[in-house]
Design an enzyme around this catalytic site. Structure first.
Site, PDB file in Angstrom:
ATOM      1  N   LYS A 138      16.283   7.256   6.041  1.00 21.62           N
ATOM      2  CA  LYS A 138      17.681   7.575   5.729  1.00 21.62           C
ATOM      3  C   LYS A 138      18.493   7.737   7.004  1.00 21.62           C
ATOM      4  O   LYS A 138      19.662   7.353   7.051  1.00 21.62           O
ATOM      5  CB  LYS A 138      17.748   8.829   4.853  1.00 21.62           C
ATOM      6  CG  LYS A 138      17.142   8.564   3.474  1.00 21.62           C
ATOM      7  CD  LYS A 138      17.528   9.591   2.438  1.00 21.62           C
ATOM      8  CE  LYS A 138      17.088   9.146   1.048  1.00 21.62           C
ATOM      9  NZ  LYS A 138      16.019   9.968   0.499  1.00 21.62           N
TER      10      LYS A 138
ATOM     11  N   LYS B  47      10.449  -2.059  -3.467  1.00 23.86           N
ATOM     12  CA  LYS B  47      10.457  -1.288  -4.711  1.00 23.86           C
ATOM     13  C   LYS B  47      11.833  -1.286  -5.353  1.00 23.86           C
ATOM     14  O   LYS B  47      12.841  -1.508  -4.684  1.00 23.86           O
ATOM     15  CB  LYS B  47      10.001   0.139  -4.426  1.00 23.86           C
ATOM     16  CG  LYS B  47      10.997   0.975  -3.643  1.00 23.86           C
ATOM     17  CD  LYS B  47      10.745   2.464  -3.870  1.00 23.86           C
ATOM     18  CE  LYS B  47      12.010   3.245  -3.547  1.00 23.86           C
ATOM     19  NZ  LYS B  47      12.019   4.618  -3.955  1.00 23.86           N
TER      20      LYS B  47
ATOM     21  N   LYS C 106      17.670   2.775  -6.221  1.00 20.40           N
ATOM     22  CA  LYS C 106      19.121   2.826  -6.371  1.00 20.40           C
ATOM     23  C   LYS C 106      19.837   2.184  -5.183  1.00 20.40           C
ATOM     24  O   LYS C 106      20.776   1.437  -5.343  1.00 20.40           O
ATOM     25  CB  LYS C 106      19.581   4.282  -6.498  1.00 20.40           C
ATOM     26  CG  LYS C 106      19.671   4.752  -7.928  1.00 20.40           C
ATOM     27  CD  LYS C 106      19.793   6.265  -8.003  1.00 20.40           C
ATOM     28  CE  LYS C 106      18.482   6.896  -8.427  1.00 20.40           C
ATOM     29  NZ  LYS C 106      18.426   8.338  -8.345  1.00 20.40           N
TER      30      LYS C 106
HETATM   31  P1  ADP Z   1      15.655   6.082  -5.874  1.00 24.61           P
HETATM   32  O1  ADP Z   1      14.547   5.623  -4.989  1.00 24.61           O
HETATM   33  O2  ADP Z   1      16.135   5.015  -6.784  1.00 24.61           O
HETATM   34  O3  ADP Z   1      16.769   6.784  -5.120  1.00 24.61           O
HETATM   35  P2  ADP Z   1      14.698   8.708  -6.472  1.00 24.61           P
HETATM   36  O4  ADP Z   1      14.325   8.816  -5.047  1.00 24.61           O
HETATM   37  O5  ADP Z   1      15.815   9.568  -6.984  1.00 24.61           O
HETATM   38  O6  ADP Z   1      15.022   7.187  -6.812  1.00 24.61           O
HETATM   39  O7  ADP Z   1      13.399   8.950  -7.325  1.00 24.61           O
HETATM   40  C1  ADP Z   1      13.231   9.789  -8.451  1.00 24.61           C
HETATM   41  C2  ADP Z   1      11.797   9.687  -8.952  1.00 24.61           C
HETATM   42  O8  ADP Z   1      11.503   8.357  -9.357  1.00 24.61           O
HETATM   43  C3  ADP Z   1      10.737  10.033  -7.896  1.00 24.61           C
HETATM   44  O9  ADP Z   1       9.654  10.688  -8.511  1.00 24.61           O
HETATM   45  C4  ADP Z   1      10.321   8.690  -7.373  1.00 24.61           C
HETATM   46  O10 ADP Z   1       9.008   8.704  -6.860  1.00 24.61           O
HETATM   47  C5  ADP Z   1      10.401   7.842  -8.621  1.00 24.61           C
HETATM   48  N1  ADP Z   1      10.684   6.451  -8.280  1.00 24.61           N
HETATM   49  C6  ADP Z   1      11.836   5.946  -7.768  1.00 24.61           C
HETATM   50  N2  ADP Z   1      11.747   4.613  -7.593  1.00 24.61           N
HETATM   51  C7  ADP Z   1      10.503   4.270  -7.990  1.00 24.61           C
HETATM   52  C8  ADP Z   1       9.790   3.023  -8.058  1.00 24.61           C
HETATM   53  N3  ADP Z   1      10.361   1.881  -7.716  1.00 24.61           N
HETATM   54  N4  ADP Z   1       8.521   3.053  -8.508  1.00 24.61           N
HETATM   55  C9  ADP Z   1       7.934   4.207  -8.887  1.00 24.61           C
HETATM   56  N5  ADP Z   1       8.545   5.401  -8.861  1.00 24.61           N
HETATM   57  C10 ADP Z   1       9.816   5.445  -8.422  1.00 24.61           C
END
Ligand code: ADP
Ligand code: TRP
Length: 352
Positions: free
Chosen positions: A115, A217, A220
């Site tokens: 980040k 992966k 967002k």
């Molecule tokens: P993002 O990466 O989209 O910002 P977050 O960091 O808010 O999402 O993640 C919220 C939850 O969803 C966490 O437990 C994270 O490990 C899970 N998560 C987010 N993206 C993935 C993914 N592509 N595969 C598996 N788990 C995910």
């Protein structure tokens, strides 16, 4: 005597709608666990402020996640559901816990480096990040909240004395830090006050849901998401546009990353014989990616459409949403106040 249920704690940041990565990596596990454990799930709005400080959107984002939790099947009768900022004890304990956390270990955390790199527009290694952060006194693009993100997350977990923390693979380093802070606190104060929480998976490993853009992966900030709230047309369009390759030229060719990603998604949403059909078709070169994508879209819709309908139902029911989180906050504050009182006492903070 009835055995006490293990405590489960998890949360998702209020930074936008939930996508399939959030669903399969986290939310689906939350739902599956609710019958067997003492589950507490929250919306991490304070964590959202580390990267998304927007007072006009924050509250709406909190409501989105809450509605999506409930629509995906989290039952407020079975779980405690709350908003992080409703629990002031968390903020106080975060301050106390920070006294036992090193700046160096925080700066080496992968999510911080990621980040910080993005905020500073740096592409290379961490030395440059440190130089940029320390060298430029007016540089506020990397804030102290982002650096201490793992402290706050550890407190979210430890304040409940959680045993299990269902999260996706990308959060495992944060969990490792949580255990480290717990051990350090215990050994500094010569106590066994905190346990060591672990991730929870129904299979044998944490899931990583890939994006549709060929690599990495679903996330967002990567702009490659299928959202639970996507309507049928949008969803089909996204799947049909997914990156593939020219197709296998000879039998049993290795599968390229973009195509493998589609198979990974398919394994999450389709019946095993459907997956096998397409894998076999790939192996004998008869596969048509158009068919694979149509099938994939169909099977994703079976999962997401019923959830979408419930989200639309719940999202504007302010009275219901606020009842759920008010009750959740009341119950959480009882647990949190107890832990905070213990921690203050262990650390030697006394009232006159
Ligand atoms: P993002 O990466 O989209 O910002 P977050 O960091 O808010 O999402 O993640 C919220 C939850 O969803 C966490 O437990 C994270 O490990 C899970 N998560 C987010 N993206 C993935 C993914 N592509 N595969 C598996 N788990 C995910
Ligand atoms: N860091 C988590 C994420 O990005 C969100 C989170 C904050 C969390 N506090 C937590 C997850 C405590 C589990 C437990 O997804």
């Amino acid at each position: 005597m009835e055995k006490e249920k293990k405590i489960v704690l998890s949360g998702i940041r209020a930074t936008g709608n939930l996508h399939l990565g959030n669903y399969f990596g986290a939310l689906q596990k939350f739902v599956k666990m609710q019958n067997d454990y003492d589950c507490r799930y929250f919306v991490a709005d304070l964590h959202a402020l580390t990267t998304h400080p927007d007072p006009t959107k924050l509250h709406e984002n909190v409501k989105d996640i809450l509605a999506e939790y409930l629509a995906a099947g989290l039952d407020p009768e079975k779980n405690i559901i709350y908003v992080q900022s409703d629990i002031p004890e968390i903020s106080e304990m975060y301050l106390l816990m920070n006294m036992h956390v090193g700046i160096g270990e925080l700066m080496r955390t992968a999510s911080f480096k990621d980040k910080a790199r993005k905020a500073l527009g740096i592409h290379s290694d961490s030395d440059e990040i440190e130089k940029e952060i320390i060298g430029n006194q007016t540089n506020q693009r990397v804030n102290a909240g982002l650096l201490t993100y793992p402290t706050l997350m550890a407190v979210d977990i430890l304040i409940h004395h959680a045993d299990f923390v269902p999260v996706g693979k990308d959060q495992e380093q944060h969990l490792e830090l949580t255990r480290r802070f717990a051990r350090r606190f215990n050994s500094f104060y010569k106590t066994e006050y905190f346990g060591e929480p672990v991730n929870f998976n129904f299979g044998d490993h944490a899931i990583k849901v890939p994006g549709l853009d060929g690599s990495g992966k679903m996330g967002k900030s990567e702009g490659n998401c299928i959202y639970l709230i996507d309507d049928e047309k949008t969803l089909r369009k996204k799947v049909m546009r997914a990156v593939t390759d020219e197709g296998p030229k000879e039998p049993n060719s290795p599968v390229s990353e973009p195509v493998n990603n589609l198979f990974t998604l398919m394994e999450l949403v389709s019946e095993p014989d459907v997956v096998k059909h397409y894998r076999d078709a790939y192996a004998d070169c008869s596969i048509r990616y158009g068919d694979l994508k149509k099938q994939l879209a169909e099977d994703i819709l079976k999962v997401t459409l019923p959830i979408r309908e419930r989200i639309l139902d719940i999202r504007n029911n302010d009275e219901y949403l606020s009842r759920v989180v008010r009750e959740g906050a009341e119950r959480t504050r009882e647990y949190a106040a107890r832990t905070l009182a213990d921690v203050r006492e262990i650390m030697g903070i006394k009232k006159f």
